[in-house]
Design an enzyme around this catalytic site. Sequence first.
Site, short mmCIF file in Angstrom:
data_model
loop_
_atom_site.label_atom_id
_atom_site.label_comp_id
_atom_site.label_asym_id
_atom_site.label_seq_id
_atom_site.Cartn_x
_atom_site.Cartn_y
_atom_site.Cartn_z
N HIS A 181 33.08 101.83 75.29
CA HIS A 181 32.86 101.55 76.75
C HIS A 181 31.52 102.03 76.90
O HIS A 181 30.92 101.59 78.23
CB HIS A 181 34.14 102.21 77.45
N ASP A 398 39.26 80.50 70.25
CA ASP A 398 39.75 79.72 69.34
C ASP A 398 38.86 79.90 67.91
O ASP A 398 37.84 79.60 67.82
CB ASP A 398 39.85 78.31 69.72
#
Length: 453
Positions: A181, A398
Amino acid sequence: MVMISSLLLRFSRRQLHTIVSKDTIKPCCPTPSHSRTYNLSLIDQTVTNGYVPIVAFYPCSTVNQNFHEKTIELKNSLRQTLNYYYPFAGRMKRTDPTNVDCSDDGVEFVEACNNNSLSDFLQQSDHKNLDQLFPNGLIWLNQNGPIQEQNINATSLISPFSVQVNHFACGGIAVATSLSHKIGDASSLLTFLKHWAAITSRSQTKIDIRPHFITNKPTTLKLSNTSHYKPPDSVSRSFVFSNTKIKELQAKVIALTMYSKEPILNPTRVEVITWLLHKCAVAAATKTKLGKFKESGIMWPINLRNKLVERLPETTIGNIVYPMTFPVSNNNGDLMPNELIGELRKRKLKFQKFQNLEAAFRLVEEMSSETFTLETAESIENCYAYSSVCGYPMYDIDFGWGKPSKVTFGGSFKNLNILTDTPDGNGIEAQVSLDENDMNIVLNDPELLAFCC
């Protein structure tokens, strides 16, 4: 006896998740010398040490190759992708880093196998079972494995990014990634995943996904050491709201505030769900604390990419967010929508006055980091964080095997609530993490259940 043996066998098979290999993947090309040092922004440095965990699930299809072929393909495309995301393959200080050494040392690539089918895993597993899908337990602040070791050298270097590819017995696959983070938010990781998937499926010529890195000046900002912070225990559950139910909730919010001083006439989907979740969570906490729970706080990270006058590309990498925090009165468990939604809107408007990111950074610099850390720690018990990635292209990731059947965040962090679009796009799924006693009450809250699917 045979039946008992059969049940035991099925149970043991459901639990078998095995690490089969570990590798280090380096970029195809060396990072240019002028880009070897990536300075963290002021906002990056204020973020507590931890990892953003996202996992995407793909069912078996006729396009899928065997386990070995898919792994080789992912490793090769990852090498190419890291050329664009050179800080991901670098190293940074374990605690309170101010920059990333873009050394091309590479990222850890873990491969694992689960002897269950993907559909059974998703249907039968508790949310905590997702944790095993992530490399080295790098999930939010629950940093299991090497990072949680005692007597570590604070100046030692760690990798900001790791991958674990999980193969299921049916041929399905789960790609789990953990990003520090300190160098990026959820939007940064989703940008990376979409780019990596495009390269894997060889569709990068159709989709121009290029990361936008901001050049930050070195800073002497000093932050408190939070690397050993241990989050409170919590449990996570998912609540799904269909668009039909959300419209009913929006109508309720409008009706409840119609005759108030600050009516909410056009509440968004995210606003009304946030209000309902917070109302139910506070009511539960009030019961478990025997009425001593008087006030709560809201922490809402606002995405600055599209809020500034000088807008940033959506592919901007870093923590391009600002944590809005404000108190919300308990009101004996009867929280009106305008008390939360109205205040949230007022605070959002302030950020539209920032000319650019530098102006937002100046506000961070003016704050005392020590005071900020103490105030956060003091209010953590009653502070609830809400974050929405609705509208993000999560289901466009994808790799060439078709769109994912599910994309979600792993781990559990007390009072953290994440809103995502449902896979079919016809609703919102809320991933809610609460104290176990509070969660047991929320699960039976009639008002919440009235709007869940």
